[in-house]
Design a protein around this motif. Structure first.
Motif, PDB file in Angstrom:
ATOM      1  N   GLU A   1      -5.122  18.384 -26.685  1.00  0.00           N
ATOM      2  CA  GLU A   1      -3.824  18.021 -27.391  1.00  0.00           C
ATOM      3  C   GLU A   1      -3.183  19.280 -28.184  1.00  0.00           C
ATOM      4  OE1 GLU A   1      -5.128  15.495 -30.771  1.00  0.00           O
ATOM      5  OE2 GLU A   1      -5.579  13.664 -29.492  1.00  0.00           O
ATOM      6  N   LEU A  14      -1.060  20.128 -25.119  1.00  0.00           N
ATOM      7  CA  LEU A  14       0.103  19.088 -24.978  1.00  0.00           C
ATOM      8  C   LEU A  14       1.137  19.467 -26.120  1.00  0.00           C
ATOM      9  CD1 LEU A  14      -1.636  15.977 -23.796  1.00  0.00           C
ATOM     10  CD2 LEU A  14      -0.043  17.358 -22.288  1.00  0.00           C
ATOM     11  N   THR A  73       4.283  19.803 -19.682  1.00  0.00           N
ATOM     12  CA  THR A  73       4.295  18.292 -19.429  1.00  0.00           C
ATOM     13  C   THR A  73       3.106  18.100 -19.113  1.00  0.00           C
ATOM     14  OG1 THR A  73       5.173  18.676 -17.268  1.00  0.00           O
ATOM     15  CG2 THR A  73       6.754  18.496 -18.760  1.00  0.00           C
ATOM     16  N   ALA A  74       2.902  16.527 -18.974  1.00  0.00           N
ATOM     17  CA  ALA A  74       1.553  16.071 -18.621  1.00  0.00           C
ATOM     18  C   ALA A  74       1.320  16.459 -16.999  1.00  0.00           C
ATOM     19  CB  ALA A  74       1.491  14.280 -18.675  1.00  0.00           C
ATOM     20  N   VAL A 115       0.035  19.774 -16.406  1.00  0.00           N
ATOM     21  CA  VAL A 115      -1.317  20.002 -16.901  1.00  0.00           C
ATOM     22  C   VAL A 115      -2.182  19.384 -15.667  1.00  0.00           C
ATOM     23  CG1 VAL A 115      -3.373  19.073 -18.351  1.00  0.00           C
ATOM     24  CG2 VAL A 115      -0.938  19.593 -19.423  1.00  0.00           C
ATOM     25  N   VAL A 132      -2.202  10.877 -19.167  1.00  0.00           N
ATOM     26  CA  VAL A 132      -2.228  12.036 -20.005  1.00  0.00           C
ATOM     27  C   VAL A 132      -0.926  11.889 -20.675  1.00  0.00           C
ATOM     28  CG1 VAL A 132      -1.985  14.584 -20.026  1.00  0.00           C
ATOM     29  CG2 VAL A 132      -3.629  13.702 -18.532  1.00  0.00           C
ATOM     30  N   GLU A 133       0.359  11.340 -20.066  1.00  0.00           N
ATOM     31  CA  GLU A 133       1.430  11.304 -20.988  1.00  0.00           C
ATOM     32  C   GLU A 133       1.334  10.510 -22.355  1.00  0.00           C
ATOM     33  OE1 GLU A 133       4.210   9.422 -18.299  1.00  0.00           O
ATOM     34  OE2 GLU A 133       4.917  11.257 -17.614  1.00  0.00           O
ATOM     35  N   LYS A 160       0.548  13.254 -24.925  1.00  0.00           N
ATOM     36  CA  LYS A 160       1.900  13.982 -24.999  1.00  0.00           C
ATOM     37  C   LYS A 160       2.851  13.191 -25.991  1.00  0.00           C
ATOM     38  CE  LYS A 160       4.668  17.564 -24.064  1.00  0.00           C
ATOM     39  NZ  LYS A 160       4.204  18.938 -24.424  1.00  0.00           N
ATOM     40  N   ARG A 210       1.538  13.012 -29.605  1.00  0.00           N
ATOM     41  CA  ARG A 210       1.598  14.081 -30.394  1.00  0.00           C
ATOM     42  C   ARG A 210       3.225  14.649 -30.728  1.00  0.00           C
ATOM     43  NH1 ARG A 210      -2.366  15.874 -32.920  1.00  0.00           N
ATOM     44  NH2 ARG A 210      -1.156  17.699 -33.146  1.00  0.00           N
TER      45      ARG A 210
END
Length: 306
Positions: free
Chosen positions: A94, A97, A102-103, A106, A293-294, A297, A300
């Motif tokens: 986190e 991000l 961006t996801a 990563v 993962v997005e 993001k 957050r």
């Protein structure tokens, strides 16, 4: 082109740790030991019989490349299956991000750092594999096709590991699931064909007994399940080796094993088609990992604006 910050960080950390040289040492040590033992056996046979059997050197090449293929297939998931889930466990995902990353950066950064390590293993192992060039039988085209197969299996297994690493929060679970799915793809597609081949043989025997014609009139076959092997990296590797070892066609041994006699575009271009399918599956797995993962993001960013 902007360099991926995750990839840069992973490469710096990896190059400074003792883990990478240790992996290279063990990987090439195993291959070199196997190669030298096979070489010693071939030379001892020459001293005993005073005859050079070039097939023994080809067998050595097949054995060494198979060992390397198996090592790659089992090392890649261990490197990638804990990449994103490990960041979650350390509570750093986190934090990553909350930056401008961006996801996709990563995911691609983690995957490319793992694949660069595997590419280093493949390149560093080339002297062991290239020993067969001293005795002939293998061309540079064969070496390139073998390298392409290695890169494909590394990309496919790495994408599998990165996908489950993004799906699960614990590295242990993601590693177990990754190895389980990989074994299911490799061994499962083979045993499905074996099972359908056995059913086909039973049906032929029962029909022959009922109608009184010879059992060899119809050959058992696994049917359409044979094309499931396109998903199997091991079948691609075996097809390449069979073509290099002087088989009639790269797929001749696989086709004869499962009673396939039909020839079509897929069977004639098996290696290319299977590699393209595996690369497409790898791309789909990477897409799933990015989508997993997005949401983190977005969450957050939502908390930041509140």
């Amino acid at each position: 082109m902007m360099r991926n910050p995750v990839f840069s960080r992973e490469m710096k950390v990896g190059s400074r740790s003792v883990r990478l040289p240790l992996i290279i040492l063990l990987f090439n040590g195993i291959l070199s030991l196997v190669t030298l033992l096979n070489m010693y056996s071939a030379v001892a046979q020459v001293r005993t019989t005073a005859a050079i059997q070039y097939s023994s050197f080809m067998n050595m090449y097949e054995f060494v490349t198979t060992i390397e293929f198996i090592l790659l297939m089992f090392i890649v998931p261990a490197v990638t299956a804990a990449s994103i889930s490990g960041e979650r466990e350390r509570q750093t995902l986190e934090l990553m991000l909350t930056t401008q990353m961006t996801a996709s950066q990563v995911v691609f950064g983690k995957l490319m750092s793992a694949l660069s390590t595997l590419l280093l293993l493949i390149v560093s192992s080339f002297p062991s594999v290239a020993m067969v060039f001293v005795y002939g039988g293998i061309t540079w085209t064969d070496a390139v096709s073998l390298l392409l197969c290695y890169i494909t299996v590394a990309f496919f297994a790495g994408s599998l590991g990165i996908c489950f690493s993004a799906l699960f929060k614990r590295s242990t679970i993601s590693t177990v699931v990754t190895y389980g799915v990989l074994v299911a793809v490799v061994a499962g597609t083979y045993f499905i064909n074996k099972f359908t081949l056995s059913l086909s043989a039973m049906n032929i025997n029962n029909t022959a007994a009922a109608y009184g014609f010879g059992e060899n009139a119809v050959k058992p076959t696994s049917g359409g399940f044979f094309y499931l092997l396109l998903l199997n990296p091991a079948s691609t590797f075996l097809a390449i080796l069979n073509g290099q070892a002087g088989g009639n066609t790269p797929l001749s041994k696989l086709k004869s094993s499962f009673g396939m006699t039909a020839t079509n575009f897929v069977t004639e271009n098996w290696v290319i088609v299977s590699i393209l399918i595996q690369l497409a599956l790898a791309a789909l797995l990477i897409y799933i990992a990015v989508r997993c993962v997005e949401p983190v993001k977005r969450r957050r960013r939502g908390n930041k604006h509140k």
